[in-house]
Design a protein around this motif. Structure first.
Motif, PDB file in Angstrom:
ATOM      1  N   GLN A   1      17.635 -26.684  -7.910  1.00 61.80           N
ATOM      2  CA  GLN A   1      18.612 -27.030  -6.666  1.00 61.80           C
ATOM      3  C   GLN A   1      18.545 -25.870  -5.632  1.00 61.80           C
ATOM      4  N   GLY A   2      18.436 -26.052  -4.518  1.00 58.72           N
ATOM      5  CA  GLY A   2      18.474 -25.317  -3.269  1.00 58.72           C
ATOM      6  C   GLY A   2      19.304 -25.669  -2.079  1.00 58.72           C
ATOM      7  N   TYR A   3      19.642 -24.846  -1.374  1.00 60.44           N
ATOM      8  CA  TYR A   3      20.261 -25.043   0.072  1.00 60.44           C
ATOM      9  C   TYR A   3      19.079 -24.822   1.454  1.00 60.44           C
ATOM     10  N   LYS A   4      18.558 -23.641   1.253  1.00 61.87           N
ATOM     11  CA  LYS A   4      17.573 -23.712   2.383  1.00 61.87           C
ATOM     12  C   LYS A   4      16.424 -22.719   1.905  1.00 61.87           C
ATOM     13  N   THR A   5      15.381 -22.602   2.498  1.00 64.19           N
ATOM     14  CA  THR A   5      14.175 -21.740   2.348  1.00 64.19           C
ATOM     15  C   THR A   5      13.437 -22.130   0.880  1.00 64.19           C
ATOM     16  N   LYS A   6      13.361 -21.021   0.038  1.00 63.78           N
ATOM     17  CA  LYS A   6      12.570 -21.348  -1.286  1.00 63.78           C
ATOM     18  C   LYS A   6      13.342 -21.015  -2.530  1.00 63.78           C
ATOM     19  N   VAL A   7      13.365 -22.003  -3.398  1.00 64.53           N
ATOM     20  CA  VAL A   7      14.013 -21.824  -4.734  1.00 64.53           C
ATOM     21  C   VAL A   7      12.830 -21.974  -5.741  1.00 64.53           C
ATOM     22  N   THR A   8      12.800 -20.671  -6.830  1.00 61.44           N
ATOM     23  CA  THR A   8      11.868 -21.048  -7.614  1.00 61.44           C
ATOM     24  C   THR A   8      12.828 -20.839  -9.238  1.00 61.44           C
ATOM     25  N   ASN A   9      12.335 -21.549 -10.105  1.00 59.48           N
ATOM     26  CA  ASN A   9      12.649 -21.232 -11.347  1.00 59.48           C
ATOM     27  C   ASN A   9      11.405 -21.277 -12.551  1.00 59.48           C
ATOM     28  N   GLU A  10      11.815 -21.225 -13.617  1.00 58.95           N
ATOM     29  CA  GLU A  10      10.548 -21.468 -14.789  1.00 58.95           C
ATOM     30  C   GLU A  10       9.931 -22.613 -14.796  1.00 58.95           C
TER      31      GLU A  10
ATOM     32  N   SER B   1      24.228 -55.663 -18.101  1.00 56.25           N
ATOM     33  CA  SER B   1      23.334 -55.018 -19.021  1.00 56.25           C
ATOM     34  C   SER B   1      22.590 -53.980 -18.365  1.00 56.25           C
ATOM     35  N   ALA B   2      22.506 -52.752 -19.033  1.00 56.77           N
ATOM     36  CA  ALA B   2      22.323 -51.775 -18.393  1.00 56.77           C
ATOM     37  C   ALA B   2      22.411 -50.276 -19.145  1.00 56.77           C
ATOM     38  N   LEU B   3      21.669 -49.075 -18.670  1.00 54.62           N
ATOM     39  CA  LEU B   3      21.999 -47.906 -19.286  1.00 54.62           C
ATOM     40  C   LEU B   3      23.233 -47.233 -18.814  1.00 54.62           C
ATOM     41  N   TYR B   4      24.324 -46.832 -19.313  1.00 60.01           N
ATOM     42  CA  TYR B   4      25.419 -46.309 -18.692  1.00 60.01           C
ATOM     43  C   TYR B   4      25.260 -44.929 -18.864  1.00 60.01           C
ATOM     44  N   LEU B   5      25.355 -44.189 -17.826  1.00 61.60           N
ATOM     45  CA  LEU B   5      25.120 -42.678 -17.999  1.00 61.60           C
ATOM     46  C   LEU B   5      26.502 -41.751 -17.492  1.00 61.60           C
ATOM     47  N   CYS B   6      26.891 -40.800 -18.472  1.00 61.08           N
ATOM     48  CA  CYS B   6      27.892 -40.101 -18.072  1.00 61.08           C
ATOM     49  C   CYS B   6      27.413 -38.673 -17.928  1.00 61.08           C
ATOM     50  N   ALA B   7      27.925 -37.830 -16.670  1.00 65.30           N
ATOM     51  CA  ALA B   7      27.395 -36.647 -16.275  1.00 65.30           C
ATOM     52  C   ALA B   7      28.667 -35.959 -16.276  1.00 65.30           C
ATOM     53  N   SER B   8      28.490 -34.564 -16.599  1.00 64.31           N
ATOM     54  CA  SER B   8      29.464 -33.393 -16.411  1.00 64.31           C
ATOM     55  C   SER B   8      29.110 -32.337 -15.591  1.00 64.31           C
ATOM     56  N   SER B   9      30.136 -31.853 -14.796  1.00 65.53           N
ATOM     57  CA  SER B   9      29.674 -30.861 -14.099  1.00 65.53           C
ATOM     58  C   SER B   9      30.931 -29.763 -13.776  1.00 65.53           C
ATOM     59  N   LEU B  10      30.645 -28.583 -13.352  1.00 66.72           N
ATOM     60  CA  LEU B  10      31.670 -27.511 -12.883  1.00 66.72           C
ATOM     61  C   LEU B  10      31.954 -28.055 -11.419  1.00 66.72           C
ATOM     62  N   PRO B  11      33.312 -27.514 -11.067  1.00 66.40           N
ATOM     63  CA  PRO B  11      33.801 -27.866  -9.843  1.00 66.40           C
ATOM     64  C   PRO B  11      33.534 -26.774  -8.998  1.00 66.40           C
ATOM     65  N   ARG B  12      32.207 -26.546  -9.001  1.00 61.75           N
ATOM     66  CA  ARG B  12      31.612 -25.384  -7.927  1.00 61.75           C
ATOM     67  C   ARG B  12      31.218 -25.876  -6.534  1.00 61.75           C
ATOM     68  N   GLY B  13      31.637 -27.164  -6.394  1.00 62.95           N
ATOM     69  CA  GLY B  13      30.929 -27.730  -5.075  1.00 62.95           C
ATOM     70  C   GLY B  13      29.610 -27.631  -4.782  1.00 62.95           C
ATOM     71  N   THR B  14      28.599 -27.422  -5.846  1.00 65.71           N
ATOM     72  CA  THR B  14      27.035 -27.653  -5.639  1.00 65.71           C
ATOM     73  C   THR B  14      26.659 -28.870  -6.305  1.00 65.71           C
ATOM     74  N   ASP B  15      27.647 -29.639  -6.798  1.00 68.65           N
ATOM     75  CA  ASP B  15      27.149 -31.168  -7.432  1.00 68.65           C
ATOM     76  C   ASP B  15      26.039 -31.205  -8.523  1.00 68.65           C
TER      77      ASP B  15
ATOM     78  N   CYS C   1      15.209 -37.110  -5.861  1.00 67.66           N
ATOM     79  CA  CYS C   1      15.829 -36.075  -4.870  1.00 67.66           C
ATOM     80  C   CYS C   1      17.188 -36.715  -4.695  1.00 67.66           C
ATOM     81  N   LEU C   2      17.907 -35.689  -4.636  1.00 67.74           N
ATOM     82  CA  LEU C   2      19.605 -35.990  -4.382  1.00 67.74           C
ATOM     83  C   LEU C   2      19.979 -35.003  -3.264  1.00 67.74           C
ATOM     84  N   VAL C   3      20.849 -35.386  -2.475  1.00 63.86           N
ATOM     85  CA  VAL C   3      21.653 -34.773  -1.665  1.00 63.86           C
ATOM     86  C   VAL C   3      23.016 -34.724  -1.867  1.00 63.86           C
ATOM     87  N   GLY C   4      23.750 -33.598  -2.127  1.00 67.18           N
ATOM     88  CA  GLY C   4      25.098 -33.779  -2.323  1.00 67.18           C
ATOM     89  C   GLY C   4      25.816 -34.301  -1.276  1.00 67.18           C
ATOM     90  N   ASP C   5      26.663 -35.436  -1.483  1.00 65.54           N
ATOM     91  CA  ASP C   5      27.531 -35.972  -0.634  1.00 65.54           C
ATOM     92  C   ASP C   5      29.103 -35.863  -0.947  1.00 65.54           C
TER      93      ASP C   5
END
Lengths: 112, 113
Positions: free
Chosen positions: A49-58, B86-100, A88-92
């Motif tokens: 995940q990234g916001y800008k420029t470059k991000v690298t992980n393993e 008919s489908a694959l139903y997926l659940c996802a969890s996350s922290l409420p950090r705002g980074t999705d 690719c997803l963009v947080g909405d």
């Protein structure tokens, strides 16, 4: 709502570097860019995940230009096990709630 | 660390029946989202819950409902099942950090006959 556009499929050979580019022209200021990998009959797996420029992980690098209207996932030296669909997803953040929009993804085929 | 768990793994129902799918988030995660993935397509967002309240809803009919419990686990209910459910139903969890960043479970494969 921010949407993404990716190539439908890509082919590569083992040991090569693979770059998958995603367009997200309507990305919002607070949106992050996230890439997931999915194997058949499994849930998507977070890659990077990234916001800008470059991000690298393993496992990968993510390159994001200054205008943030596109991003490129780079997978170094792919192996057969990297054959998967990459999203690719963009947080909405829709008013009153959160939505995560998956596109059709890019099907990567790695050949021996 | 235990990841997101979902039950059951597979399920076969007939048209018109009702189904309940269950999800347990990663420990410490307070947000749970549900997705439907039809074969060959990307996951489609159904619901997101945070602190037991609905925070987002996708374009799904009212036959789909969900809830989140005090321990942050969640259920997805689908009434009057159709073949197209008919489908694959997926659940996802996350922290409420705002980074999705979301962490997905293995999914429940639902087949409606």
């Amino acid at each position: 709502l921010a949407k993404t556009t990716q190539p439908i499929s890509m082919d590569s050979y083992e040991g090569q570097e693979v770059n998958i580019t995603c367009s997200h022209n309507n990305i919002a200021t607070n949106d992050y860019i996230t890439w997931y990998q999915q194997f058949p009959s499994q849930g998507p797996r977070f890659i990077i995940q990234g916001y800008k420029t470059k991000v690298t992980n393993e496992v990968a690098s993510l390159f994001i230009p200054a205008d943030r209207k596109s991003s490129t996932l780079s997978l170094p030296r792919v192996s057969l096990s990297d054959t998967a669909v990459y999203y690719c997803l963009v947080g909405d953040r829709a008013t009153g709630g959160f939505k995560t929009i998956f596109g059709a993804g890019t099907r990567l085929f790695v050949k021996a | 660390d235990a990841g997101v768990t979902q039950s059951p793994t597979h399920l076969i129902k007939t048209r018109g029946q009702h189904v309940t799918l269950r999800c347990s988030p990663i420990s410490g995660h307070k947000s749970v989202s549900w997705y439907q993935q039809v074969l060959g397509q990307g996951p489609q967002f159904i619901f997101q819950y945070y602190e037991k309240e609905e925070r987002g809803r996708g374009n799904f009919p009212d036959r789909f409902s969900a809830r989140q419990f005090p321990n942050y686990s969640s259920e997805l209910n689908v009434n009057a099942l159709l073949l197209g459910d008919s489908a694959l139903y997926l659940c996802a969890s996350s922290l409420p950090r705002g980074t999705d960043t979301q962490y997905f479970g293995p999914g429940t494969r639902l087949t409606v006959l």
